[in-house]
Design a protein around this motif. Structure first.
Motif, mmCIF file in Angstrom:
data_model
loop_
_atom_site.group_PDB
_atom_site.id
_atom_site.type_symbol
_atom_site.label_atom_id
_atom_site.label_comp_id
_atom_site.label_asym_id
_atom_site.label_seq_id
_atom_site.Cartn_x
_atom_site.Cartn_y
_atom_site.Cartn_z
ATOM 1 N N MET A 1 0.816 -1.203 0.000
ATOM 2 C CA MET A 1 0.000 0.000 0.000
ATOM 3 C C MET A 1 0.857 1.264 0.000
ATOM 4 S SD MET A 1 -1.411 2.626 1.922
ATOM 5 C CE MET A 1 -0.740 2.153 3.501
ATOM 6 N N TRP A 2 2.100 1.158 0.427
ATOM 7 C CA TRP A 2 2.977 2.335 0.429
ATOM 8 C C TRP A 2 3.090 2.874 -0.994
ATOM 9 C CZ3 TRP A 2 5.024 4.238 4.997
ATOM 10 C CH2 TRP A 2 4.919 3.395 6.116
ATOM 11 N N PHE A 3 2.802 4.159 -1.182
ATOM 12 C CA PHE A 3 2.815 4.755 -2.507
ATOM 13 C C PHE A 3 4.233 4.738 -3.079
ATOM 14 C CE2 PHE A 3 -1.175 7.638 -2.806
ATOM 15 C CZ PHE A 3 -1.953 6.655 -2.231
ATOM 16 N N ARG A 4 4.292 4.593 -4.414
ATOM 17 C CA ARG A 4 5.566 4.668 -5.122
ATOM 18 C C ARG A 4 5.706 5.985 -5.894
ATOM 19 N NH1 ARG A 4 8.495 0.236 -6.164
ATOM 20 N NH2 ARG A 4 10.028 1.855 -6.629
ATOM 21 N N ASN A 5 4.584 6.636 -6.171
ATOM 22 C CA ASN A 5 4.578 7.870 -6.950
ATOM 23 C C ASN A 5 3.522 8.817 -6.387
ATOM 24 O OD1 ASN A 5 6.248 6.818 -9.447
ATOM 25 N ND2 ASN A 5 4.614 5.318 -9.151
ATOM 26 N N LEU A 6 3.670 10.100 -6.714
ATOM 27 C CA LEU A 6 2.661 11.086 -6.348
ATOM 28 C C LEU A 6 2.381 11.997 -7.535
ATOM 29 C CD1 LEU A 6 3.832 12.320 -2.797
ATOM 30 C CD2 LEU A 6 1.990 10.706 -3.304
ATOM 31 N N GLN A 7 1.154 11.938 -8.013
ATOM 32 C CA GLN A 7 0.633 12.971 -8.910
ATOM 33 C C GLN A 7 -0.210 13.860 -8.004
ATOM 34 O OE1 GLN A 7 1.350 13.095 -12.225
ATOM 35 N NE2 GLN A 7 2.455 11.148 -12.320
ATOM 36 N N ILE A 8 0.180 15.124 -7.849
ATOM 37 C CA ILE A 8 -0.322 15.949 -6.748
ATOM 38 C C ILE A 8 -1.383 16.931 -7.239
ATOM 39 C CG2 ILE A 8 0.358 17.432 -4.827
ATOM 40 C CD1 ILE A 8 3.284 16.455 -5.386
ATOM 41 N N TYR A 9 -2.471 17.008 -6.498
ATOM 42 C CA TYR A 9 -3.584 17.903 -6.810
ATOM 43 C C TYR A 9 -3.973 18.694 -5.569
ATOM 44 C CZ TYR A 9 -4.147 14.965 -10.965
ATOM 45 O OH TYR A 9 -3.931 14.280 -12.129
ATOM 46 N N ARG A 10 -4.680 19.802 -5.824
ATOM 47 C CA ARG A 10 -5.226 20.627 -4.752
ATOM 48 C C ARG A 10 -6.745 20.548 -4.794
ATOM 49 N NH1 ARG A 10 -3.491 21.771 -0.333
ATOM 50 N NH2 ARG A 10 -2.480 23.773 -0.082
ATOM 51 N N ALA B 1 -3.552 13.114 -3.728
ATOM 52 C CA ALA B 1 -2.412 12.564 -4.466
ATOM 53 C C ALA B 1 -2.777 11.182 -4.984
ATOM 54 C CB ALA B 1 -1.166 12.490 -3.585
ATOM 55 N N ILE B 2 -2.342 10.898 -6.181
ATOM 56 C CA ILE B 2 -2.642 9.629 -6.844
ATOM 57 C C ILE B 2 -1.333 8.882 -7.068
ATOM 58 C CG2 ILE B 2 -3.617 8.565 -8.913
ATOM 59 C CD1 ILE B 2 -5.413 11.031 -9.192
ATOM 60 N N ASP B 3 -1.334 7.619 -6.686
ATOM 61 C CA ASP B 3 -0.133 6.788 -6.845
ATOM 62 C C ASP B 3 -0.081 6.271 -8.279
ATOM 63 O OD1 ASP B 3 2.048 5.171 -6.610
ATOM 64 O OD2 ASP B 3 1.144 3.730 -5.233
ATOM 65 N N ALA B 4 0.324 7.150 -9.193
ATOM 66 C CA ALA B 4 0.393 6.806 -10.613
ATOM 67 C C ALA B 4 1.730 7.266 -11.162
ATOM 68 C CB ALA B 4 -0.755 7.470 -11.381
ATOM 69 N N GLY B 5 2.304 6.460 -12.038
ATOM 70 C CA GLY B 5 3.612 6.785 -12.593
ATOM 71 C C GLY B 5 3.575 7.795 -13.718
ATOM 72 N N LYS C 1 8.387 10.763 -7.920
ATOM 73 C CA LYS C 1 8.501 9.366 -8.358
ATOM 74 C C LYS C 1 9.516 8.622 -7.497
ATOM 75 C CE LYS C 1 7.039 9.945 -13.129
ATOM 76 N NZ LYS C 1 7.237 9.457 -14.497
ATOM 77 N N ARG C 2 9.457 7.308 -7.610
ATOM 78 C CA ARG C 2 10.398 6.415 -6.915
ATOM 79 C C ARG C 2 10.459 6.705 -5.417
ATOM 80 N NH1 ARG C 2 15.618 7.082 -10.492
ATOM 81 N NH2 ARG C 2 16.552 6.623 -8.479
ATOM 82 N N LEU C 3 9.294 6.879 -4.820
ATOM 83 C CA LEU C 3 9.234 7.102 -3.378
ATOM 84 C C LEU C 3 9.826 5.918 -2.630
ATOM 85 C CD1 LEU C 3 5.646 8.556 -2.960
ATOM 86 C CD2 LEU C 3 7.709 9.619 -2.043
ATOM 87 N N ALA C 4 10.677 6.187 -1.666
ATOM 88 C CA ALA C 4 11.256 5.137 -0.821
ATOM 89 C C ALA C 4 11.221 5.630 0.617
ATOM 90 C CB ALA C 4 12.689 4.825 -1.255
ATOM 91 N N PHE C 5 10.514 4.907 1.457
ATOM 92 C CA PHE C 5 10.357 5.303 2.854
ATOM 93 C C PHE C 5 11.435 4.655 3.709
ATOM 94 C CE2 PHE C 5 6.311 5.755 0.809
ATOM 95 C CZ PHE C 5 5.758 6.892 1.353
#
Length: 309
Positions: free
Chosen positions: A1-10, A136-140, A249-253
């Motif tokens: 479930m951890w997101f890998r990408n963020l397409q960011i909206y307001r 935010a949408i987890d989309a590449g 992109k390429r989110l790593a926690f």
């Protein structure tokens, strides 16, 4: 479930929803799967598998998930079967099938093959932070995110949502950071970046796990290249790549964050919720700092430099 990408909206600050209301609307557009004659189906699926739970809610954070099912029917396969059918038809009638007959045969072959086609499924998660007005949408890719936004608008009837815009374009800001060898407050520069020229040849230089020498990078920037991708780490907690389109992109926690979630949970459901709470909490702090590093937000009606189109 951890997101890998963020397409960011307001989100529009006047737009309000809650888990119960959102659940009712999503249920009307829940995922049903492809019928025998359909190439694609879309609908909302339970984020953590509970069939009665289309919305995960915690601390005014909401999580939903779009499921897409697509049948894989290569054009080459349709063409092969259609050619065999057309050859038989030509032999029967003594002349080559015309354009209309050819189209009819291809459509018939497609309809016959669809029930036997392989099915590909994918899930795309959507995070809402109502208090801060974030989505935010987890989309590449932007195209994949727009598919989700389109379905959201169909589901909700209205959704006052706009891509995040900032006063400074990411390309200009990242170029300035690298030229000065200095990241904005709270961030550190990592060892991956991409620079691209503006001219017709669009000459591109990529650094992968490579020390970014200030003089060398400054030379590329002086030659007319701008930074289109840059690896950053925020607060030693989240590593990611920022793009010129203001995509993350390429989110790593950091492992410590995931270990913290594991300590809080005793079951799979509790672990999912702990993961979500920790991840969303980090996003709520990261995004305002990222916006600040890019000079603050642009106006809602501006085609600002940080616009995603």
């Amino acid at each position: 479930m951890w997101f890998r990408n963020l397409q960011i909206y307001r989100l529009d600050p006047d737009w309000q929803t809650n888990a119960a209301g959102l659940q009712l609307k999503l249920e009307k557009h829940a995922f049903r799967g492809c019928s025998a004659s359909e190439m694609q189906a879309r609908g909302w699926v339970p984020p953590r598998g509970n069939p009665d739970e289309l919305v995960i809610a915690a601390n005014r954070q909401l999580l939903i998930c779009l499921g897409v099912e697509q049948k894989l029917l290569p054009a080459s396969v349709v063409r092969q079967y259609a050619q065999e059918r057309l050859a038989e038809l030509e032999e029967q009638q003594g002349f080559k099938p015309g354009r209309r007959q050819t189209l009819d045969v291809r459509e018939a072959v497609t309809a016959e093959l669809l029930p036997r086609a392989f099915v590909k499924r994918r899930l795309t998660y959507v995070w809402f932070e109502l208090q801060g007005g974030w989505c935010a949408i987890d989309a590449g890719s932007a195209a994949r995110a727009e598919e989700v936004v389109e379905h959201l608008k169909q589901t909700l009837g209205e959704l006052p949502l706009r891509p995040l815009r900032t006063q400074l374009s990411p390309a200009a800001a990242m170029s300035a950071w690298l030229a000065a060898s200095e990241a904005p407050d709270g961030f550190t520069i990592d060892r991956d970046c991409e620079l691209r020229a503006v001219g017709e040849d669009r000459a591109t230089v990529r650094y992968v796990r490579h020390t970014l020498e200030a003089a060398e990078i400054a030379g590329h920037i002086a030659a007319g290249k701008s930074v289109t991708r840059l690896a950053l780490t925020w607060q030693d907690r989240i590593a990611f790549v920022l793009t010129e389109q203001l995509q993350v992109k390429r989110l790593a926690f950091l492992d410590l964050l995931k270990e913290e979630a594991e300590r809080q949970a005793e079951s799979a459901d509790e672990l999912f919720e702990a993961d979500f709470l920790i991840m969303s909490g980090e996003f709520s702090r990261l995004l305002p700092q990222l916006v600040a590093a890019l000079g603050g937000e642009g106006g809602p009606d501006e085609e600002g430099p940080g616009s995603q189109g």
